[in-house]
Design a protein around this motif. Sequence first.
Motif, PDB file in Angstrom:
ATOM      1  N   LEU A 166       0.812  -1.215   0.000  1.00 45.94           N
ATOM      2  CA  LEU A 166       0.000   0.000   0.000  1.00 45.94           C
ATOM      3  C   LEU A 166       0.843   1.262   0.000  1.00 45.94           C
ATOM      4  N   GLY A 167       1.994   1.207   0.659  1.00 50.33           N
ATOM      5  CA  GLY A 167       2.830   2.392   0.739  1.00 50.33           C
ATOM      6  C   GLY A 167       2.547   3.216   1.975  1.00 50.33           C
ATOM      7  N   PRO A 168       3.435   4.146   2.323  1.00 46.33           N
ATOM      8  CA  PRO A 168       3.333   4.887   3.585  1.00 46.33           C
ATOM      9  C   PRO A 168       2.149   5.835   3.659  1.00 46.33           C
ATOM     10  N   ILE A 169       1.671   6.333   2.540  1.00 42.16           N
ATOM     11  CA  ILE A 169       0.565   7.290   2.570  1.00 42.16           C
ATOM     12  C   ILE A 169      -0.745   6.609   2.962  1.00 42.16           C
ATOM     13  N   TRP A 170      -0.943   5.374   2.497  1.00 40.47           N
ATOM     14  CA  TRP A 170      -2.231   4.711   2.712  1.00 40.47           C
ATOM     15  C   TRP A 170      -2.191   3.652   3.799  1.00 40.47           C
ATOM     16  N   SER A 171      -1.027   3.107   4.118  1.00 33.54           N
ATOM     17  CA  SER A 171      -0.967   1.988   5.054  1.00 33.54           C
ATOM     18  C   SER A 171      -1.039   2.476   6.493  1.00 33.54           C
ATOM     19  N   ASP A 172      -1.513   1.589   7.363  1.00 36.37           N
ATOM     20  CA  ASP A 172      -1.663   1.891   8.780  1.00 36.37           C
ATOM     21  C   ASP A 172      -0.799   0.928   9.587  1.00 36.37           C
ATOM     22  N   THR A 173       0.425   0.701   9.103  1.00 33.69           N
ATOM     23  CA  THR A 173       1.323  -0.256   9.739  1.00 33.69           C
ATOM     24  C   THR A 173       2.634   0.435  10.105  1.00 33.69           C
ATOM     25  N   GLU A 174       3.519  -0.321  10.763  1.00 28.88           N
ATOM     26  CA  GLU A 174       4.838   0.190  11.141  1.00 28.88           C
ATOM     27  C   GLU A 174       5.907  -0.233  10.126  1.00 28.88           C
ATOM     28  N   TYR A 175       5.496  -0.524   8.920  1.00 34.16           N
ATOM     29  CA  TYR A 175       6.433  -1.002   7.905  1.00 34.16           C
ATOM     30  C   TYR A 175       7.579  -0.015   7.684  1.00 34.16           C
ATOM     31  N   GLU A 176       7.262   1.272   7.606  1.00 38.10           N
ATOM     32  CA  GLU A 176       8.266   2.282   7.289  1.00 38.10           C
ATOM     33  C   GLU A 176       9.244   2.521   8.433  1.00 38.10           C
ATOM     34  N   THR A 177       8.922   2.095   9.633  1.00 37.74           N
ATOM     35  CA  THR A 177       9.806   2.345  10.777  1.00 37.74           C
ATOM     36  C   THR A 177      10.865   1.253  10.928  1.00 37.74           C
ATOM     37  N   ARG A 178      10.798   0.234  10.118  1.00 37.23           N
ATOM     38  CA  ARG A 178      11.754  -0.870  10.206  1.00 37.23           C
ATOM     39  C   ARG A 178      12.495  -1.040   8.890  1.00 37.23           C
ATOM     40  N   ARG A 179      13.681  -1.578   8.995  1.00 36.08           N
ATOM     41  CA  ARG A 179      14.482  -1.839   7.802  1.00 36.08           C
ATOM     42  C   ARG A 179      14.133  -3.223   7.261  1.00 36.08           C
ATOM     43  N   HIS A 180      14.109  -3.327   5.954  1.00 33.38           N
ATOM     44  CA  HIS A 180      13.747  -4.598   5.313  1.00 33.38           C
ATOM     45  C   HIS A 180      14.793  -4.984   4.263  1.00 33.38           C
ATOM     46  N   THR A 181      16.067  -4.783   4.619  1.00 34.63           N
ATOM     47  CA  THR A 181      17.154  -5.059   3.675  1.00 34.63           C
ATOM     48  C   THR A 181      17.139  -6.517   3.221  1.00 34.63           C
ATOM     49  N   GLY A 182      16.910  -7.422   4.177  1.00 33.30           N
ATOM     50  CA  GLY A 182      16.900  -8.844   3.836  1.00 33.30           C
ATOM     51  C   GLY A 182      15.834  -9.188   2.824  1.00 33.30           C
ATOM     52  N   PHE A 183      14.697  -8.519   2.906  1.00 32.23           N
ATOM     53  CA  PHE A 183      13.614  -8.791   1.962  1.00 32.23           C
ATOM     54  C   PHE A 183      14.026  -8.403   0.546  1.00 32.23           C
ATOM     55  N   TYR A 184      14.695  -7.259   0.406  1.00 36.71           N
ATOM     56  CA  TYR A 184      15.117  -6.820  -0.927  1.00 36.71           C
ATOM     57  C   TYR A 184      16.215  -7.717  -1.485  1.00 36.71           C
ATOM     58  N   TRP A 185      17.095  -8.205  -0.601  1.00 37.65           N
ATOM     59  CA  TRP A 185      18.079  -9.186  -1.056  1.00 37.65           C
ATOM     60  C   TRP A 185      17.388 -10.457  -1.529  1.00 37.65           C
ATOM     61  N   LEU A 186      16.345 -10.878  -0.807  1.00 40.92           N
ATOM     62  CA  LEU A 186      15.601 -12.071  -1.201  1.00 40.92           C
ATOM     63  C   LEU A 186      14.958 -11.880  -2.568  1.00 40.92           C
ATOM     64  N   VAL A 187      14.358 -10.720  -2.794  1.00 39.51           N
ATOM     65  CA  VAL A 187      13.759 -10.426  -4.101  1.00 39.51           C
ATOM     66  C   VAL A 187      14.826 -10.464  -5.188  1.00 39.51           C
ATOM     67  N   GLY A 188      15.992  -9.893  -4.890  1.00 41.79           N
ATOM     68  CA  GLY A 188      17.081  -9.900  -5.865  1.00 41.79           C
ATOM     69  C   GLY A 188      17.542 -11.303  -6.209  1.00 41.79           C
TER      70      GLY A 188
END
Length: 200
Positions: free
Chosen positions: A9-31
């Motif tokens: 959803l992204g930071p404008i619409w989401s109601d979660t703490e996603y943006e307050t945490r780092r997700h480097t491992g997730f992007y490595w996994l996608v790569g």
Amino acid sequence: MDFLEGFLLGPIWSDTEYETRRHTGFYWLVGWLACFLYIWLQLKPGTLQPWLELPRWAPVAVFAFLLIASPFACRYYYRLNFLIKPIVLGLQLVKLAAAFLALFQYVLPLYTIQVDLLPEQLLEYVNQTIAHATETFAAMGQAVGMMVGIIAGGLQVVLTFVGILLAATLVPALFLVMLQLLQRGVDYLMHRTLLRNLDY
């Protein structure tokens, strides 16, 4: 669920703490997954052939449509029925899949792995690299120059393969980041213009 909502959803619409945490491992996994898929499609080109044979404008058009439509759906996401919410998230995944399909349609024809010749080509590259390194250090003496040349050539081969794998992993991860930034730009623009005066 919070992770998916925050990511899709992204930071404008989401109601979660996603943006307050780092997700480097997730992007490595996608790569890594995108790199593995690229190698798989090179070895087994018929796997996604119907999708890869689509006109190049088709996935781009799907991505562009969902890119623009996304803010309208995401703005009211938390007011939707719980049966409709997965559809909205699914469309966000389709949007990203369309973008990656367009990427694969572009990069796959650039280089074709010839499986039958691959071992021979790799062996030839290793031999040429070590031979060139040995010639470079020949002035140190025959025995010492050969030993240093083998070590230097072997190190060059290893670093080359590591560099290729690293680049092949970073490119799709950075591509995903670029897609997210593009969507956030559209979200912000819509939020400040067309959707500005609409109530939740």
